[in-house]
Design a protein around this motif. Sequence first.
Motif, mmCIF file in Angstrom:
data_model
loop_
_atom_site.group_PDB
_atom_site.id
_atom_site.type_symbol
_atom_site.label_atom_id
_atom_site.label_comp_id
_atom_site.label_asym_id
_atom_site.label_seq_id
_atom_site.Cartn_x
_atom_site.Cartn_y
_atom_site.Cartn_z
ATOM 1 N N ILE A 190 11.544 10.065 0.008
ATOM 2 C CA ILE A 190 10.437 9.135 0.263
ATOM 3 C C ILE A 190 9.518 9.067 -0.950
ATOM 4 N N ALA A 191 9.230 10.242 -1.518
ATOM 5 C CA ALA A 191 8.362 10.267 -2.698
ATOM 6 C C ALA A 191 9.015 9.543 -3.874
ATOM 7 N N LEU A 192 10.308 9.775 -4.086
ATOM 8 C CA LEU A 192 11.012 9.094 -5.178
ATOM 9 C C LEU A 192 11.063 7.591 -4.947
ATOM 10 N N ASN A 193 11.303 7.198 -3.689
ATOM 11 C CA ASN A 193 11.401 5.774 -3.383
ATOM 12 C C ASN A 193 10.040 5.090 -3.545
ATOM 13 N N THR A 194 8.990 5.790 -3.197
ATOM 14 C CA THR A 194 7.652 5.230 -3.357
ATOM 15 C C THR A 194 7.367 4.914 -4.814
ATOM 16 N N ALA A 252 10.367 -25.653 4.890
ATOM 17 C CA ALA A 252 10.876 -24.301 4.629
ATOM 18 C C ALA A 252 9.718 -23.390 4.272
ATOM 19 N N PHE A 253 9.934 -22.103 4.463
ATOM 20 C CA PHE A 253 8.882 -21.145 4.082
ATOM 21 C C PHE A 253 9.486 -19.835 3.594
ATOM 22 N N LYS A 254 8.680 -19.104 2.874
ATOM 23 C CA LYS A 254 9.090 -17.797 2.358
ATOM 24 C C LYS A 254 7.906 -16.844 2.438
ATOM 25 N N PRO A 255 8.026 -15.719 3.152
ATOM 26 C CA PRO A 255 6.953 -14.732 3.199
ATOM 27 C C PRO A 255 7.073 -13.741 2.037
ATOM 28 N N TYR A 256 5.939 -13.339 1.507
ATOM 29 C CA TYR A 256 5.890 -12.338 0.429
ATOM 30 C C TYR A 256 5.089 -11.144 0.972
ATOM 31 N N PHE A 257 5.703 -9.966 0.938
ATOM 32 C CA PHE A 257 5.094 -8.797 1.569
ATOM 33 C C PHE A 257 4.388 -7.900 0.553
ATOM 34 N N ASP A 258 3.304 -7.307 0.999
ATOM 35 C CA ASP A 258 2.582 -6.355 0.146
ATOM 36 C C ASP A 258 3.409 -5.100 -0.063
ATOM 37 N N GLN A 259 4.174 -4.706 0.954
ATOM 38 C CA GLN A 259 5.049 -3.537 0.872
ATOM 39 C C GLN A 259 6.269 -3.813 1.735
ATOM 40 N N ILE A 260 7.368 -3.132 1.468
ATOM 41 C CA ILE A 260 8.579 -3.403 2.238
ATOM 42 C C ILE A 260 8.424 -2.858 3.662
ATOM 43 N N VAL A 263 9.140 0.835 4.715
ATOM 44 C CA VAL A 263 8.127 1.838 4.384
ATOM 45 C C VAL A 263 6.927 1.725 5.330
ATOM 46 N N THR A 264 6.438 0.520 5.540
ATOM 47 C CA THR A 264 5.226 0.355 6.351
ATOM 48 C C THR A 264 5.501 0.541 7.842
ATOM 49 N N HIS A 265 6.696 0.152 8.289
ATOM 50 C CA HIS A 265 7.010 0.245 9.714
ATOM 51 C C HIS A 265 8.473 0.672 9.885
ATOM 52 N N PRO A 266 8.776 1.955 9.645
ATOM 53 C CA PRO A 266 10.166 2.434 9.771
ATOM 54 C C PRO A 266 10.737 2.141 11.156
ATOM 55 N N GLY A 267 11.952 1.651 11.165
ATOM 56 C CA GLY A 267 12.624 1.365 12.427
ATOM 57 C C GLY A 267 12.332 -0.015 12.987
ATOM 58 N N ALA A 268 11.403 -0.739 12.365
ATOM 59 C CA ALA A 268 11.043 -2.074 12.850
ATOM 60 C C ALA A 268 11.924 -3.135 12.195
ATOM 61 N N ASP A 305 14.167 -3.978 3.345
ATOM 62 C CA ASP A 305 13.915 -3.258 2.103
ATOM 63 C C ASP A 305 13.591 -4.199 0.949
ATOM 64 N N GLN A 306 13.104 -5.395 1.289
ATOM 65 C CA GLN A 306 12.760 -6.391 0.274
ATOM 66 C C GLN A 306 11.264 -6.713 0.324
ATOM 67 N N PHE A 307 10.739 -7.202 -0.777
ATOM 68 C CA PHE A 307 9.338 -7.596 -0.824
ATOM 69 C C PHE A 307 9.142 -9.050 -0.399
#
Length: 398
Positions: A190-194, A252-260, A263-268, A305-307
């Motif tokens: 997790i630390a490395l991925n962060t 059409a639309f495309k969302p851009y996330f602050d974090q993947i 990380v923010t919601h594991p399992g969601a 796992d995308q932004f």
Amino acid sequence: MKKTSLIIVALTTALAFNTESVSAQFGKKLKDKMGESKGGGKGEGEKAGKFSSFNEEADEMGVTGEYFGLIDKRSFGFRFVKEADGKLVNKLDYFEKKGTTPQLSLSMKESYFQKNKVKLFHAVVSNTYVELLEVDPGVFAQIKSDYNNNGNAVPPDAKRTVVDVYAKEKSKFETWDVETSQAKVEMIMIALNTENLAKIKEKLMNFDSYKKYKGKIAFAKGTNYFRNDRDYEPKEKLEWMITKSELGNTLAFKPYFDQILAVTHPGAWFNITYEMAGEKTDREALRKSSTFFSKNIPLMEKDKDQFYFFYARGPIDNNGSADYAYLELLRKLKDKLKEGQTYDLKVTVWAFKDGENIAPVAEGIVQQEYTKGETGSKKLLSDPVSGWIPKMEKWIDE
């Protein structure tokens, strides 16, 4: 010490990247493979090794020595090799039988040690990925992963499973069992991925679309306006974005996330809601409303796992498809919408888990104009053959 306390100790230690030495052991499958390798046969030592002589050697990594297995209780020899034949190799030779030829050599993930002092060695044996990761000085976790990274170390976010533990001192097993080692491995990753994600985000901030719309949704006349030929290179131009569109026409639309999301919601996974003129529809709720929609509305797990969504979506796409939840919104509003009027459409992308929208991860508003004329919104929405609302009513009746 209780197990819970041990895990807490492990997690705390992991966050500090305080990994100074290791020992490890390989599972039966790997041992079988290694037994087939050169040096593992007759003539070079058939019995399980006694590797106490390894403890007389020293290396700059503090790895070399005799190790004992937690599950496979034999002893093993680990030797860190920095140079060979005049070349820098940085590898770990593994011995389970006496002799000069190791049964396996594992490559070191050098960047992890250079930047974070994490000692990780990896190899692929007959398509089986194996890894040794130091979880404590003198203690290595043996890890397996189904991830295929073409012979390279698997990425930090790949699933890793600890199958055994090696230690220079058997007393270490009082603390480092498989469960505790697994917790430590996950926290190290997790630390490395962060750290890796921080670099990706820094790169994304050089692209105008991500910089402007981070945490928001951008709209365009079609999915083809959003360009993302390679990972982490959203090349769409700001002038292609729109704030107003024709009701019933392509959008059409495309969302851009602050974090993947992972990380923010594991399992969601993702969910989408549409709101306009006092009505609101929910993609997940619609998916669970009938077998037809359950079959035709898949879970949105792909981009966790995308932004951003790698491929933009269309409430009504230019390839002729549409989001059922958006069409359901139009159906609910068919008696309220009026020619010449303009309505705000709010689109929200949610983190969804355990049957609930946990938190919005991106949202945006685009105006929808109910245009006049024979080819306007009325025909697009209500034509008995091609209109979106009759189509939706038909699907609901199925």
